[in-house]
Design a protein around this motif. Sequence first.
Motif, PDB file in Angstrom:
ATOM      1  N   GLY A 280      -6.241 -32.574  28.615  1.00  0.00           N
ATOM      2  CA  GLY A 280      -5.498 -33.427  28.143  1.00  0.00           C
ATOM      3  C   GLY A 280      -5.992 -34.651  27.536  1.00  0.00           C
ATOM      4  N   CYS A 281      -5.577 -35.919  27.764  1.00  0.00           N
ATOM      5  CA  CYS A 281      -6.030 -36.904  27.109  1.00  0.00           C
ATOM      6  C   CYS A 281      -7.255 -37.706  27.433  1.00  0.00           C
ATOM      7  CB  CYS A 281      -5.179 -38.134  27.423  1.00  0.00           C
ATOM      8  SG  CYS A 281      -4.954 -38.770  28.744  1.00  0.00           S
ATOM      9  N   VAL A 282      -8.070 -36.849  28.625  1.00  0.00           N
ATOM     10  CA  VAL A 282      -9.194 -37.082  29.456  1.00  0.00           C
ATOM     11  C   VAL A 282     -10.252 -36.521  28.768  1.00  0.00           C
ATOM     12  CG1 VAL A 282     -10.437 -37.067  31.258  1.00  0.00           C
ATOM     13  CG2 VAL A 282      -8.289 -37.861  31.522  1.00  0.00           C
ATOM     14  N   ASP A 283     -11.204 -37.283  28.374  1.00  0.00           N
ATOM     15  CA  ASP A 283     -12.735 -36.647  28.154  1.00  0.00           C
ATOM     16  C   ASP A 283     -13.864 -37.025  29.321  1.00  0.00           C
ATOM     17  OD1 ASP A 283     -12.901 -34.907  25.994  1.00  0.00           O
ATOM     18  OD2 ASP A 283     -13.915 -36.078  24.653  1.00  0.00           O
ATOM     19  N   CYS A 284     -14.511 -36.374  29.870  1.00  0.00           N
ATOM     20  CA  CYS A 284     -15.260 -36.968  30.981  1.00  0.00           C
ATOM     21  C   CYS A 284     -16.930 -36.492  30.773  1.00  0.00           C
ATOM     22  CB  CYS A 284     -14.618 -36.222  32.183  1.00  0.00           C
ATOM     23  SG  CYS A 284     -15.623 -36.920  33.732  1.00  0.00           S
ATOM     24  N   PHE A 285     -17.613 -37.447  30.930  1.00  0.00           N
ATOM     25  CA  PHE A 285     -19.161 -37.406  30.804  1.00  0.00           C
ATOM     26  C   PHE A 285     -19.676 -37.550  32.332  1.00  0.00           C
ATOM     27  CE2 PHE A 285     -22.981 -36.791  28.216  1.00  0.00           C
ATOM     28  CZ  PHE A 285     -23.811 -36.912  29.119  1.00  0.00           C
ATOM     29  N   TRP A 316     -22.041 -38.362  22.653  1.00  0.00           N
ATOM     30  CA  TRP A 316     -20.756 -37.939  23.165  1.00  0.00           C
ATOM     31  C   TRP A 316     -19.608 -39.211  22.891  1.00  0.00           C
ATOM     32  CZ3 TRP A 316     -18.073 -40.365  27.372  1.00  0.00           C
ATOM     33  CH2 TRP A 316     -17.122 -39.770  27.975  1.00  0.00           C
ATOM     34  N   LEU A 317     -20.022 -40.219  23.006  1.00  0.00           N
ATOM     35  CA  LEU A 317     -19.197 -41.441  22.891  1.00  0.00           C
ATOM     36  C   LEU A 317     -18.667 -41.484  21.609  1.00  0.00           C
ATOM     37  CD1 LEU A 317     -21.238 -44.154  25.128  1.00  0.00           C
ATOM     38  CD2 LEU A 317     -18.764 -43.284  25.515  1.00  0.00           C
ATOM     39  N   VAL A 318     -19.558 -41.366  20.586  1.00  0.00           N
ATOM     40  CA  VAL A 318     -19.192 -41.465  19.116  1.00  0.00           C
ATOM     41  C   VAL A 318     -18.552 -40.348  18.471  1.00  0.00           C
ATOM     42  CG1 VAL A 318     -20.486 -43.442  19.042  1.00  0.00           C
ATOM     43  CG2 VAL A 318     -21.395 -41.411  18.369  1.00  0.00           C
ATOM     44  N   LYS A 319     -19.186 -39.208  18.985  1.00  0.00           N
ATOM     45  CA  LYS A 319     -18.749 -37.896  18.365  1.00  0.00           C
ATOM     46  C   LYS A 319     -17.882 -36.878  18.958  1.00  0.00           C
ATOM     47  CE  LYS A 319     -22.607 -38.006  15.179  1.00  0.00           C
ATOM     48  NZ  LYS A 319     -23.787 -37.492  14.925  1.00  0.00           N
ATOM     49  N   GLY A 320     -18.099 -36.919  20.301  1.00  0.00           N
ATOM     50  CA  GLY A 320     -17.616 -35.818  21.198  1.00  0.00           C
ATOM     51  C   GLY A 320     -16.282 -36.191  21.725  1.00  0.00           C
ATOM     52  N   SER A 321     -15.694 -37.145  21.360  1.00  0.00           N
ATOM     53  CA  SER A 321     -14.304 -37.513  22.013  1.00  0.00           C
ATOM     54  C   SER A 321     -13.417 -37.866  20.928  1.00  0.00           C
ATOM     55  CB  SER A 321     -14.422 -38.795  22.945  1.00  0.00           C
ATOM     56  OG  SER A 321     -15.315 -38.402  24.064  1.00  0.00           O
ATOM     57  N   ASP A 322     -12.220 -37.244  20.952  1.00  0.00           N
ATOM     58  CA  ASP A 322     -11.217 -37.618  19.972  1.00  0.00           C
ATOM     59  C   ASP A 322     -10.757 -39.161  20.401  1.00  0.00           C
ATOM     60  OD1 ASP A 322     -11.087 -34.927  19.119  1.00  0.00           O
ATOM     61  OD2 ASP A 322      -9.574 -34.369  20.457  1.00  0.00           O
ATOM     62  N   VAL A 368     -16.730 -48.517  20.335  1.00  0.00           N
ATOM     63  CA  VAL A 368     -16.076 -47.469  21.149  1.00  0.00           C
ATOM     64  C   VAL A 368     -14.763 -47.849  22.082  1.00  0.00           C
ATOM     65  CG1 VAL A 368     -16.610 -45.349  22.775  1.00  0.00           C
ATOM     66  CG2 VAL A 368     -18.254 -46.079  21.069  1.00  0.00           C
ATOM     67  N   ARG A 369     -13.856 -47.469  22.211  1.00  0.00           N
ATOM     68  CA  ARG A 369     -12.735 -47.761  23.028  1.00  0.00           C
ATOM     69  C   ARG A 369     -12.292 -46.660  24.034  1.00  0.00           C
ATOM     70  NH1 ARG A 369     -14.444 -51.540  20.752  1.00  0.00           N
ATOM     71  NH2 ARG A 369     -13.605 -52.780  18.771  1.00  0.00           N
TER      72      ARG A 369
END
Length: 486
Positions: A280-285, A316-322, A368-369
């Motif tokens: 969903g709206c969550v990306d997790c590292f 991941w912070l800049v490219k891997g997350s919508d 990054v927000r």
Amino acid sequence: MLSIQAPTLGPILGYTTHEQARIWLRGDRRSTERRYFGVVQLQHPTTGLGSQQYQKLEPHFDMTGVVAFTGLEPNTTYHYRAGWVETDADVELNQLPTDPAELDWGQAEEIPFRTGSNNAVQERTLVVGSCRYLLKMRLLGLDVDVFDERGDKVFRSILAQKDDVDALVMMGDQIYADDLNFFRPDTTMGQFLGRYQEAFGQPYLRRLMQQVPTYMILDDHEIEDNWPQKATQRDRILLYSKAIHAYQIYQVSHSPVFALDAQGYITGTPDRFWYTFRDGCVDCFVMDVRTERVWHEDSTKRSLITRVQMEALQQWLVKGSDADRVKLIVTSVPVFPDLQASDEQTDKWGGFLRERTQLLDFIKQNAVRKVVFMSGDVHCSFTAELTCKQDPTFKVVSVISSSFFWPYPHMRATNFQLDGALRVPKDHPNEYHVGSASTVFSEDNFGRLTCRPDRISVTYFDRKGKQLSPRPATHSFSTRAEELGT
């Protein structure tokens, strides 16, 4: 017809996406002259037809295995049954029955679970926590179990909320292999495996992990208190190898760390323990801030993680997350706030200032927000925010949730620097400030984290399921476009 035996541990529903689910189980070994296979049958939600996957169970993996189902439908409730079978010694994996009618499941229970969402703005709710202590003392060669019932009670309370929970995130100290260093700590392979068997065999946790996607990362007590600060060369060779082998069997094997081969089987040998997942709206590292550490009394020579992990996190912070997704970074020890006592800070991110400021500066410089650090370890729970004097648009959130069960005194608000400047290296150009801290809960609890694209809300519950505050701690997000007024 093959008779299915009930799992001796599990099943555990591990890595689950909108189209995939991984399921772990443990069987048994009754004879060295026989072969053993785990089997999981998945029922199609519309037709009710079942298909099964097998996995060979080996003694060197404590008779455990993981099967993976792919091609699933998003936001859909499936049912599965799990068990293990005993066969002749010459039976191969490809010779096992493919027709469900050839398997006798007896009274095997059908277990429900829900797949994830591929909608980038879909609200998600996670239960988070850490530090679940089950004391097993060894006195005069005898094992003495204490506190077991209380150590499982918190999961009964989570079970009561499971229908609205999308994932369980366990952020370290799933076992205490060292028993506070008061008594003889675990040192043999059998002791480490036995510790996991006891911890994961508790009825409420076992039931919860069967139905809710479960993600884990280790902290120090899976190996030794404050690892590797006190480790000898012998510990690094002998103790670590046993602890990590048991950790891989019980915590890593059902995670995203492992790839799937062309036939859909778990494959490869992990060269890292950090991993990512999204729902969903969550990306997790999920970071590994324990096994990659380089310890030195000189703080300028310490390292918390390898350059490879840091670069992967930054990418991941800049490219891997919508842009619409909330970026959750799981780190078993807190990034902030710092502890008041400097000697207690050396095990946390505050003892590794170079890497902490490197990460915070990267988040600031790249605008990054929606960054949220989630951690445990400190045996209390609260939330706080970090801002930057040089950039009024910078904000990251810290969510701390600990402990599931700790039968000794907990930390309190007075143990932390809950406002004011965050420690940075001397002459560092950026000034970071801690503030907006919630109430600090100094008792056993778990956190319920609800994520939306515009905010997160965190509610803490005690071990018996009582909500600890009248309102959740809520932290709002802004996007870069909103800040620019576009």
